[in-house]
Design a protein around this motif. Sequence first.
Motif, PDB file in Angstrom:
ATOM      1  N   SER A  65      -7.449 -19.742  26.369  1.00 16.44           N
ATOM      2  CA  SER A  65      -7.460 -19.009  27.638  1.00 16.44           C
ATOM      3  C   SER A  65      -6.502 -19.699  28.609  1.00 16.44           C
ATOM      4  O   SER A  65      -6.160 -20.869  28.436  1.00 16.44           O
ATOM      5  N   LEU A  87     -19.836 -18.961  28.808  1.00 16.85           N
ATOM      6  CA  LEU A  87     -19.551 -17.783  27.980  1.00 16.85           C
ATOM      7  C   LEU A  87     -19.942 -16.497  28.690  1.00 16.85           C
ATOM      8  O   LEU A  87     -19.226 -15.490  28.618  1.00 16.85           O
ATOM      9  N   VAL A  88     -21.057 -16.526  29.393  1.00 17.10           N
ATOM     10  CA  VAL A  88     -21.482 -15.348  30.158  1.00 17.10           C
ATOM     11  C   VAL A  88     -20.480 -15.049  31.274  1.00 17.10           C
ATOM     12  O   VAL A  88     -20.094 -13.898  31.491  1.00 17.10           O
ATOM     13  N   TYR A 107     -17.306 -15.889  31.325  1.00 14.24           N
ATOM     14  CA  TYR A 107     -16.056 -15.443  30.692  1.00 14.24           C
ATOM     15  C   TYR A 107     -16.132 -13.958  30.346  1.00 14.24           C
ATOM     16  O   TYR A 107     -15.184 -13.210  30.588  1.00 14.24           O
ATOM     17  N   GLU A 108     -17.251 -13.532  29.807  1.00 12.43           N
ATOM     18  CA  GLU A 108     -17.424 -12.122  29.455  1.00 12.43           C
ATOM     19  C   GLU A 108     -17.539 -11.239  30.693  1.00 12.43           C
ATOM     20  O   GLU A 108     -17.009 -10.139  30.728  1.00 12.43           O
ATOM     21  N   ARG A 109     -18.232 -11.727  31.721  1.00 13.96           N
ATOM     22  CA  ARG A 109     -18.427 -10.938  32.935  1.00 13.96           C
ATOM     23  C   ARG A 109     -17.104 -10.732  33.668  1.00 13.96           C
ATOM     24  O   ARG A 109     -16.855  -9.671  34.217  1.00 13.96           O
ATOM     25  N   LYS A 138     -14.294 -10.541  32.241  1.00 11.18           N
ATOM     26  CA  LYS A 138     -13.449  -9.792  31.311  1.00 11.18           C
ATOM     27  C   LYS A 138     -12.101 -10.483  31.124  1.00 11.18           C
ATOM     28  O   LYS A 138     -11.050  -9.872  31.191  1.00 11.18           O
ATOM     29  N   ARG A 139     -12.175 -11.766  30.876  1.00 15.74           N
ATOM     30  CA  ARG A 139     -10.955 -12.532  30.649  1.00 15.74           C
ATOM     31  C   ARG A 139     -10.420 -12.266  29.259  1.00 15.74           C
ATOM     32  O   ARG A 139     -11.124 -11.825  28.367  1.00 15.74           O
ATOM     33  N   ARG A 140      -9.156 -12.573  29.109  1.00 13.04           N
ATOM     34  CA  ARG A 140      -8.506 -12.401  27.820  1.00 13.04           C
ATOM     35  C   ARG A 140      -8.006 -13.720  27.326  1.00 13.04           C
ATOM     36  O   ARG A 140      -7.654 -14.564  28.122  1.00 13.04           O
ATOM     37  N   PHE A 197     -10.213 -11.743  24.381  1.00 14.40           N
ATOM     38  CA  PHE A 197     -11.631 -11.487  24.199  1.00 14.40           C
ATOM     39  C   PHE A 197     -12.174 -12.415  23.110  1.00 14.40           C
ATOM     40  O   PHE A 197     -11.489 -12.720  22.141  1.00 14.40           O
ATOM     41  N   LEU A 198     -13.388 -12.846  23.297  1.00 13.16           N
ATOM     42  CA  LEU A 198     -14.012 -13.736  22.328  1.00 13.16           C
ATOM     43  C   LEU A 198     -14.578 -12.923  21.172  1.00 13.16           C
ATOM     44  O   LEU A 198     -15.213 -11.890  21.383  1.00 13.16           O
ATOM     45  N   THR A 222     -19.791 -14.485  20.865  1.00 16.82           N
ATOM     46  CA  THR A 222     -20.293 -15.021  22.129  1.00 16.82           C
ATOM     47  C   THR A 222     -21.601 -15.778  21.961  1.00 16.82           C
ATOM     48  O   THR A 222     -22.306 -16.006  22.937  1.00 16.82           O
TER      49      THR A 222
END
Length: 162
Positions: free
Chosen positions: A60, A82-83, A85-87, A89-91, A93-94, A97
């Motif tokens: 990242s 991790l939460v 990062y997902e919230r 919406k970074r790239r 994408f994992l 998770t």
Amino acid sequence: MTSASPGHRRKFSGKTPPEKHSGMVRRFVPSPLTLKLPLQRSESDVGPWKVLVNVTIENSLGAIQVLMLPQDTVADLIKASLVSYEREKRRPFLKNTDPKCYDLHYSSFTLESLKADDKLMKLGSRNYFLCSKPPTSSCSEKEKNMAFDSAFPSMIFVPLLL
């Protein structure tokens, strides 16, 4: 230079100015919901209430900033990052998770990972590096199951065609 009009400036004669809206009384009465007493801390609790931690996830571009309690563990930090990062919406994408499939390190150059039950206040750092664990049976099975459970299971073979 011209002088200002007499109504332009408020004159103060040392007395309190009269209220324009004397019929309205503004009082703040705290309700039970807005009145919050600070948490009681003992004198042995010396340190910050919360800690701002920077976590860089492998591949990242920037670090994620997570606000954590000093009593939280490394496992809590992995899950929170991790939460976040997902919230956000970074790239990129994992793929996975699951917090159990990741290790936390002091930096990208250290090989030894931190133990999951270590407290954050004992570690002595606020910058960490999160990378995926080497493939193990539990993490790789989940990735395989995710691929087979998708709407296009034949997409697994696309890299083989290239």
